[in-house]
Design an enzyme around this catalytic site. Sequence first.
Site, mmCIF file in Angstrom:
data_model
loop_
_atom_site.group_PDB
_atom_site.id
_atom_site.type_symbol
_atom_site.label_atom_id
_atom_site.label_comp_id
_atom_site.label_asym_id
_atom_site.label_seq_id
_atom_site.Cartn_x
_atom_site.Cartn_y
_atom_site.Cartn_z
ATOM 1 N N ARG A 264 0.569 -1.323 0.000
ATOM 2 C CA ARG A 264 -0.160 0.041 -0.125
ATOM 3 C C ARG A 264 1.034 1.110 0.004
ATOM 4 O O ARG A 264 0.967 1.874 1.008
ATOM 5 C CB ARG A 264 -0.837 -0.041 1.131
ATOM 6 C CG ARG A 264 -2.260 -1.141 0.931
ATOM 7 C CD ARG A 264 -3.369 -0.656 1.488
ATOM 8 N NE ARG A 264 -4.504 -1.408 1.007
ATOM 9 C CZ ARG A 264 -5.299 -2.141 1.533
ATOM 10 N NH1 ARG A 264 -5.160 -2.526 2.708
ATOM 11 N NH2 ARG A 264 -6.332 -2.738 0.866
ATOM 12 N N GLN B 279 -1.379 2.263 -5.678
ATOM 13 C CA GLN B 279 -2.655 2.509 -5.452
ATOM 14 C C GLN B 279 -3.650 1.906 -6.350
ATOM 15 O O GLN B 279 -4.644 1.343 -6.035
ATOM 16 C CB GLN B 279 -3.110 4.066 -5.066
ATOM 17 C CG GLN B 279 -2.811 4.414 -3.811
ATOM 18 C CD GLN B 279 -3.194 5.948 -3.469
ATOM 19 O OE1 GLN B 279 -3.148 6.802 -4.216
ATOM 20 N NE2 GLN B 279 -3.149 6.371 -2.020
ATOM 21 N N ASP C 13 -4.359 -1.955 -6.296
ATOM 22 C CA ASP C 13 -4.748 -2.438 -5.136
ATOM 23 C C ASP C 13 -6.054 -3.191 -5.236
ATOM 24 O O ASP C 13 -7.151 -2.600 -5.180
ATOM 25 C CB ASP C 13 -4.967 -1.300 -3.942
ATOM 26 C CG ASP C 13 -5.350 -1.864 -2.713
ATOM 27 O OD1 ASP C 13 -5.342 -2.877 -2.310
ATOM 28 O OD2 ASP C 13 -5.112 -0.997 -1.484
ATOM 29 N N SER D 147 -8.572 -3.310 -2.006
ATOM 30 C CA SER D 147 -9.396 -1.937 -1.902
ATOM 31 C C SER D 147 -10.771 -1.905 -2.945
ATOM 32 O O SER D 147 -11.636 -1.692 -2.600
ATOM 33 C CB SER D 147 -8.615 -0.634 -1.938
ATOM 34 O OG SER D 147 -7.823 -0.632 -0.936
ATOM 35 N N TYR E 59 -1.545 0.720 13.653
ATOM 36 C CA TYR E 59 -2.366 -0.417 14.117
ATOM 37 C C TYR E 59 -2.898 -0.065 15.422
ATOM 38 O O TYR E 59 -2.495 0.631 16.150
ATOM 39 C CB TYR E 59 -1.630 -1.607 14.090
ATOM 40 C CG TYR E 59 -0.744 -1.966 12.561
ATOM 41 C CD1 TYR E 59 -1.787 -2.636 11.765
ATOM 42 C CD2 TYR E 59 0.231 -1.589 12.172
ATOM 43 C CE1 TYR E 59 -1.302 -2.931 10.509
ATOM 44 C CE2 TYR E 59 0.907 -1.947 10.898
ATOM 45 C CZ TYR E 59 -0.219 -2.664 10.062
ATOM 46 O OH TYR E 59 0.603 -2.955 8.739
#
Length: 428
Positions: free
Chosen positions: A124, A129, A132, A135, A232
């Site tokens: 990522r 992008q 991806d 996504s 995270y």
Amino acid sequence: MAATQTIFIPRELDANEPRVAASPETVKRLVGLGFEVIVEKGAGLGSRIIDQDFAAAGAAIGKAADASKADVVLKVRRPTDAELKGYKPGAAVIAIMDPYGNDAAVAAMAKAGITAFSMEFMPRITRAQVMDVLSSQANLAGYQAVVDAAAEYDRALPMMMTAAGTVPAAKTFIMGVGVAGLQAIATARRLGAVVTATDVRPAVKEQVQSLGAKFLAVEDEEFKAAETAGGYAKEMSKEYQAKQAALTAEHIAKQDIVITTALIPGRAAPKLVSAAMVASMKPGSVIVDLAVERGGNVEGAVPGKVVTTENGVKIVGHLNVPGRVAASASLLYAKNLYAFLETMVDKATKELAIKRDDELVKATMLTDGGQVVHPNFSKAAEAPRTEPAAIPATIIVADASTKPVAKKTAAKKPAAAKSASSKSKGTA
């Protein structure tokens, strides 16, 4: 100059897979890069793309056996053993490989001599992008989850004030605010539902609110410090888990629709909704479990089925949810593949020239030269790998009880217990 190289796009063999790995637009662009493109007859029918559309874009319409002459094979799902036998050694095969827990399949790809790329491992980073797939597909899964929920709910979602009375707005709760969760929030809001959402990362609160939904969490000092520098979630204390469990259980009992999106790469999905929570919901309520293919977030969810509980709650466990909106999903997926493949084409010679030191290649290459080369699976050919057990999502729902009492609080590292928007490569 070398002979023109061939790209083959097969019809997916899995009966539950209507998507296809190319679109007329990407075929045209692949031809423009200098490739001969062969699309298997009927490959796009599940995505409403007819053979004539591929042919008009410059593809030849062929048969499955044409895979034997392909230098590149673009697929949606990992090739079967039967398909591998038809590929020539050295061919590049790009697909969603789903390698975790499938070591035998990974080893078989290495033995077949193909150079296999797993698109879900795409890093990522900014330049990737457009590649991806997690996504692009999770975005549509989040949308479709709300559409499926609305269909099963068989009531109106928006509030309607009429001369005959008022129809109340449906209360919708999204668990997990990744790519799928965010799109589910946006879609439910567009349909007029009252939406709340929860996530273990404090940073997503603003995203939830920007979409017009309310964020649900015990927002004490511990929660505010709950995110690591890497973005995270940190493991929460047992006291916090108990408070969050009570809040979540109380909230679910009041909801009309619940959509769960939590996935952990390489692991079974964490359990977020217990049987007790399901039992607390009103008859006619609907739960959509987007993680059902990896074990499910909801106790009682059955892959491929819509289950109605004794108290009249429907638990929706559709498989391959992006494939339920295949005509859109294929267009996005095809663009993901094209963008990645283009980075591996030498513009001067118009040939595939894989740069093995490129960060995208290193991140996604599973097998090469007869070997399993990805570090996560380098021992796949040596010994069977046991898939790790699920990490209980105790940070979200603690012991999944309707009572505010902390029971089992065995929480491991919950960092990736989210859908696709976290920096892990989970999928929804």
